[in-house]
Each structure stands twice: as structure tokens, then as C-alpha cells.
Design an enzyme around this catalytic site. Structure first.
Site, short mmCIF file in Angstrom:
data_model
loop_
_atom_site.label_atom_id
_atom_site.label_comp_id
_atom_site.label_asym_id
_atom_site.label_seq_id
_atom_site.Cartn_x
_atom_site.Cartn_y
_atom_site.Cartn_z
N ARG A 1 -61.96 -21.46 -1.38
CA ARG A 1 -63.25 -21.51 -0.71
C ARG A 1 -63.30 -22.81 0.09
O ARG A 1 -62.66 -23.80 -0.27
CB ARG A 1 -64.40 -21.47 -1.71
CG ARG A 1 -64.42 -20.25 -2.63
CD ARG A 1 -65.55 -20.37 -3.64
NE ARG A 1 -65.65 -19.22 -4.52
CZ ARG A 1 -65.08 -19.14 -5.72
NH1 ARG A 1 -64.37 -20.17 -6.20
NH2 ARG A 1 -65.22 -18.04 -6.44
N LYS B 1 -66.48 -22.59 -8.60
CA LYS B 1 -67.88 -22.33 -8.93
C LYS B 1 -68.11 -22.56 -10.42
O LYS B 1 -67.24 -22.30 -11.25
CB LYS B 1 -68.24 -20.89 -8.58
CG LYS B 1 -68.44 -20.66 -7.09
CD LYS B 1 -68.97 -19.26 -6.82
CE LYS B 1 -69.30 -19.05 -5.35
NZ LYS B 1 -69.85 -17.70 -5.11
N HIS C 1 -63.97 -18.02 5.10
CA HIS C 1 -63.79 -17.08 3.99
C HIS C 1 -62.88 -15.92 4.38
O HIS C 1 -62.33 -15.25 3.50
CB HIS C 1 -65.16 -16.55 3.53
CG HIS C 1 -65.28 -16.44 2.05
ND1 HIS C 1 -65.26 -17.53 1.21
CD2 HIS C 1 -65.41 -15.36 1.23
CE1 HIS C 1 -65.38 -17.14 -0.04
NE2 HIS C 1 -65.46 -15.82 -0.06
N ARG D 1 -59.57 -16.45 2.93
CA ARG D 1 -59.54 -16.12 1.50
C ARG D 1 -59.40 -14.61 1.32
O ARG D 1 -58.63 -14.15 0.46
CB ARG D 1 -60.80 -16.66 0.85
CG ARG D 1 -60.92 -16.45 -0.66
CD ARG D 1 -62.10 -17.29 -1.15
NE ARG D 1 -62.63 -16.86 -2.42
CZ ARG D 1 -62.20 -17.30 -3.61
NH1 ARG D 1 -61.19 -18.16 -3.66
NH2 ARG D 1 -62.76 -16.89 -4.72
N HIS E 1 -62.26 -15.86 -9.78
CA HIS E 1 -63.41 -14.99 -10.03
C HIS E 1 -63.69 -14.91 -11.52
O HIS E 1 -62.77 -14.73 -12.33
CB HIS E 1 -63.14 -13.57 -9.52
CG HIS E 1 -63.18 -13.45 -8.03
ND1 HIS E 1 -62.63 -12.40 -7.33
CD2 HIS E 1 -63.75 -14.27 -7.09
CE1 HIS E 1 -62.84 -12.58 -6.04
NE2 HIS E 1 -63.51 -13.70 -5.87
N TYR F 1 -61.21 -5.66 -3.33
CA TYR F 1 -59.98 -5.69 -2.53
C TYR F 1 -59.15 -4.43 -2.72
O TYR F 1 -58.29 -4.13 -1.89
CB TYR F 1 -59.16 -6.93 -2.87
CG TYR F 1 -59.86 -8.19 -2.46
CD1 TYR F 1 -59.99 -8.54 -1.12
CD2 TYR F 1 -60.46 -9.03 -3.40
CE1 TYR F 1 -60.66 -9.68 -0.73
CE2 TYR F 1 -61.13 -10.17 -3.01
CZ TYR F 1 -61.23 -10.48 -1.68
OH TYR F 1 -61.91 -11.61 -1.29
#
Length: 335
Positions: free
Chosen positions: A162, A188, A264, A267, A290, A299
Site C-alpha cells: 500500500r 493496517k 493501488h 498492488r 489481508h 482476485y
């Protein structure tokens, strides 16, 4: 029971709760407080005079479901995206759950209010040739610091980062050995992960560090150059997400890529091309950082041609599979 008179005091109490009890990051805290202030601004505005025309400042402990629904309808009329409306409602739910738990309200007015689920589109991504054009753009476009900009693009794509993770990188977060290189990435939720880095991206980082980083550090005027940060701006300080984003959008234009290309997008391209080359979703989940596999599963829908090829190679009844026996099996009735 404690009574807090002003909206500012309510916001201050809520901020303390978010920071000290929930341990949220400054960015998340600002987002929650912004959601709360947006509600206050609406309920203090002229559209809400019908509810209480004599009240100069709305008291959040008196919020009704009718008022909340009117606010959400107002957001819809303003053209706010469904996903943004849901996020704002989530922030308000956090606030009113806090008030209810502390005994400031008898019931939570957000509990029975729902919004339509946002339409989740498939992520857009670049093909290998397009990625190559983007990576070459800083040199061909005559950037002031092409080695730095190449290193940024290569790191975003090579490690699937990110933009916020990239600008937080320090020198010490790059770990290289005889078996390869990794980045220690703060993602995150303040979670750390190891992100493998390819040889080409590592070469570009080393070229930038050897040839351009000291030049950027020498431009520091008002305060000493940042020695820890891996990527510097033109003032010798840590590069901001906004600065990196502007450079990437400029590079995309120079490479003749579509307007929808963002940081992004790299990514998304990283994850899609891993899937197309045989990586499983669990591995991609770990590489992207994630928390849930459900986030990564999007995806699996990006490249149907790849999924069809996997099916043809693996399924015993696909057209390309070898027959299990030379004689055909007898037909069976369906059912």
C-alpha cells in the site's frame, strides 16, 4: 449521571475512548470524529429546523431513528457513494454504542438502521507490458530524481505494498541476505509482515540510495534531513503519501496508461499476476497482509481465462484432460 453539554465535549470524550480504550490509530480516530462532526453539522443546519427550531446546538443524546434516516437520505441526495455512506454509519454506530454502554442514552438509534450494500467492482490491474512502461516512465519522462521514482514504483509493484506502507519504510526495514531480500512492513492495524522483494526492485533501491538519496538530504533547509526514512522528498524529509501518489499519477500519464491508474493499481496487478502464475490465495493473502481470506478472494474473479485454464488442466472431465480409460463409460440417467 454525568451530563456533557456541548458537542465539542462529546467529541473530546469520544476521542479519548477511541485512543485509550480502543487503541485506534490517529488516522482512524480522525475518520470517526469526522463522521460525528458531519452529523452534527447536518443536524445544526437549516434542513433540521422542523425537529427543534429553538435548539441552537443539537444534543447527540436526543438523536432519533427518524433523524438518522433523514441524514442518510441527505448523504444519498448529495451523491455520496454507498460505500462512504456505510463507512459513515459505522462511525456513528461506534459513537452511539459507546454512549449506550456509558449510560448516556437509553437505546442505540443506529441499531435498526441499514443502508444498501455497496456494489463491489472487480479491481482493475495492469498487464506486464503496461507495468514495464510505467516502471520506465521516470527515466523517459525526465524526472528530477528518476532513480528514486523508479525505486518507488518497483517496490510498490515488486512487494505489493500500500502507498501508506511504502512511505513508512525506513532503511532498517530492508533486510537482505544470500537468499534474497525482504521488507518489514507495518500494515493496517499496526500489524507487521515480511514482504519479499525481487532482485530488480532491490537493485533500483540500491541505485537510488547510492546516487540520489544524499542529494535529497542535502536539500534540507529548515530542519535536518531525515536519516531514517528510505524515501525522501525534495526537502530532505520523509516522502508523504500525497507526494508519492502525485509522482505515480504523473508517471502513468507519461506512460500513456488509463486515467484510472493509481498506486493501488500496482498492488492489484501484483496480486493478479501472482494468481495467474500459480500462487494460491492463501499465499497471496499473506503477501498482501489481508486479515481475512474473503478480502483476497476478489482476485479469483479478476482473470477468468486463468481459472478456465486451471480447470482444463486439473478437472478429469474437462476437454483437455486425458481420458481415464480407452473405452467410454456407459451413460447414466441424470438425477
Amino acid at each position: 449521571e454525568r451530563v456533557i453539554a456541548s458537542q465539542a465535549q462529546w467529541a473530546s470524550e469520544f476521542e479519548t475512548h477511541l485512543r485509550q480504550e480502543r487503541n485506534l490509530s490517529p488516522h482512524s480516530t480522525r475518520a470517526y470524529l469526522g463522521d460525528l462532526r458531519a452529523l452534527f453539522d447536518y443536524l445544526d443546519g437549516p434542513e433540521q429546523a422542523e425537529f427543534d427550531p429553538h435548539e441552537r446546538e443539537f444534543d447527540p443524546t436526543t438523536l432519533t431513528r427518524l433523524q438518522l434516516r433523514a441524514y442518510l437520505a441527505h448523504l444519498k441526495r448529495e451523491g455520496i457513494a454507498r460505500s462512504s455512506v456505510q463507512r459513515r454509519l459505522a462511525g456513528l454506530r461506534t459513537f452511539y454504542r459507546y454512549l449506550h454502554r456509558e449510560g448516556h442514552v437509553d437505546s442505540d438509534p443506529t441499531r435498526e438502521v441499514r443502508t444498501a450494500a455497496p456494489r463491489r467492482g472487480l479491481p482493475r490491474f495492469l498487464r506486464l507490458a503496461e507495468v514495464q512502461r510505467l516502471l520506465e516512465a521516470p527515466r523517459l519522462g525526465q524526472h528530477s530524481y528518476p532513480l528514486r521514482d523508479e525505486a518507488i514504483l518497483s517496490t510498490l509493484y515488486g512487494a505489493g505494498l500500500r502507498i501508506s506502507e511504502l512511505v513508512r519504510l525506513d532503511h532498517e526495514h530492508l533486510e537482505s541476505s544470500g537468499t534474497g531480500a525482504c521488507l518489514r512492513v507495518l500494515g493496517k492495524g499496526s500489524k507487521t509482515r515480511l514482504a519479499p522483494l525481487g532482485a530488480r526492485a532491490l537493485e533500483r533501491i540500491e541505485s537510488y540510495r547510492e546516487q540520489e538519496r544524499s542529494l535529497l538530504g542535502a536539500r534540507a533547509k529548515r530542519r535536518p534531513a531525515n536519516r531514517a526514512a528510505l524515501f525522501l522528498n525534495c526537502q530532505g524529509q520523509r516522502l508523504s503519501a500525497r507526494g508519492a501518489r502525485g509522482m505515480i499519477e504523473r508517471s502513468a500519464r507519461e506512460a500513456g496508461l488509463p486515467e484510472w491508474v493509481t498506486p493501488h493499481t500496482l498492488r492489484h496487478s501484483f496480486a493478479t499476476q501472482l494468481l495467474e502464475n500459480g500462487a494460491d490465495l492463501r499465499a497471496i493473502q499473506e503477501l498482501l497482509g489481508h486479515a481475512s481470506l474473503a478480502t483476497t478472494q476478489i482476485y479469483a474473479h479478476v482473470s477468468p481465462a486463468h481459472l478456465i485454464e486451471v480447470y482444463r488442466q486439473a478437472h478429469p472431465r474437462s476437454e483437455s484432460a486425458e481420458p481415464a480409460a480407452e473405452t467410454p463409460e456407459p451413460r447414466r440417467e441424470a438425477g
